[in-house]
Motif scaffolding. Structure first.
Motif, short mmCIF file in Angstrom:
data_model
loop_
_atom_site.label_atom_id
_atom_site.label_comp_id
_atom_site.label_asym_id
_atom_site.label_seq_id
_atom_site.Cartn_x
_atom_site.Cartn_y
_atom_site.Cartn_z
N THR A 180 -3.91 10.76 6.86
CA THR A 180 -4.85 11.14 7.91
C THR A 180 -4.18 12.01 8.97
O THR A 180 -4.70 13.04 9.37
N LYS B 74 0.68 4.61 4.05
CA LYS B 74 0.27 5.79 3.31
C LYS B 74 -1.08 6.35 3.78
O LYS B 74 -1.20 7.56 3.99
N PRO B 75 -2.12 5.53 3.99
CA PRO B 75 -3.40 6.10 4.47
C PRO B 75 -3.28 6.74 5.85
O PRO B 75 -3.85 7.80 6.10
N ASP C 293 0.82 -1.21 0.00
CA ASP C 293 0.00 0.00 0.00
C ASP C 293 0.85 1.26 0.00
O ASP C 293 0.38 2.34 -0.32
#
Length: 137
Positions: A95, A90-91, A53
């Motif tokens: 955030t 990455k997410p 990811d």
């Protein structure tokens, strides 16, 4: 949160952050591996780092929130100090950046007057007074 303060609390003198166009040097592969190994292959929250990811390296505190050392031409603490860099998925990095770093950096820029924008007072719209014989019936 231990962020850069916009003014010194005792004297009111401005505290400068990094110059606008300044960027730190890129991390080497060895430094990135050292960060991931030091974290045990997990995010600080305990989630497993997932290289498929995307893993990103987050400066904590953000570089724009750090004070500037004019003699060393670097931030305090130094930009590439591995103790202040965290590997995140990455997410999670997106955030964290959107919720914490972006609003605080914007606030610091406003307080320091580095936004590059001038605020203009908006004229309050007014309605014209009615004139003529219908106005005073």
């Amino acid at each position: 949160m231990a962020g850069r303060i916009a003014t010194l609390p005792d004297h009111g003198a401005p505290v400068s952050g990094p110059p606008a166009k300044w960027r730190p040097r890129a991390l080497t592969i060895m430094e990135k591996l050292e960060i991931v190994v030091r974290q045990g292959g997990k995010e600080p929250g305990g989630d497993r780092l997932n290289p498929l990811d995307g893993v990103q390296f987050d400066h904590d505190p953000a570089l724009q929130r750090r004070r500037w050392n004019e003699e060393a031409k670097d931030t305090i603490p130094p930009a590439c100090a591995l103790d202040f860099i965290v590997a995140l998925n990455k997410p999670a990095h997106g955030t964290k950046t959107a919720k914490v770093d972006v609003p605080e950096i914007a606030k610091l820029k406003r307080l320091e007057g580095r936004t590059g924008q001038k605020k203009f007072k908006r004229k309050i719209p007014s309605r014209p007074f009615r004139t003529g014989k219908l106005a005073f019936k």
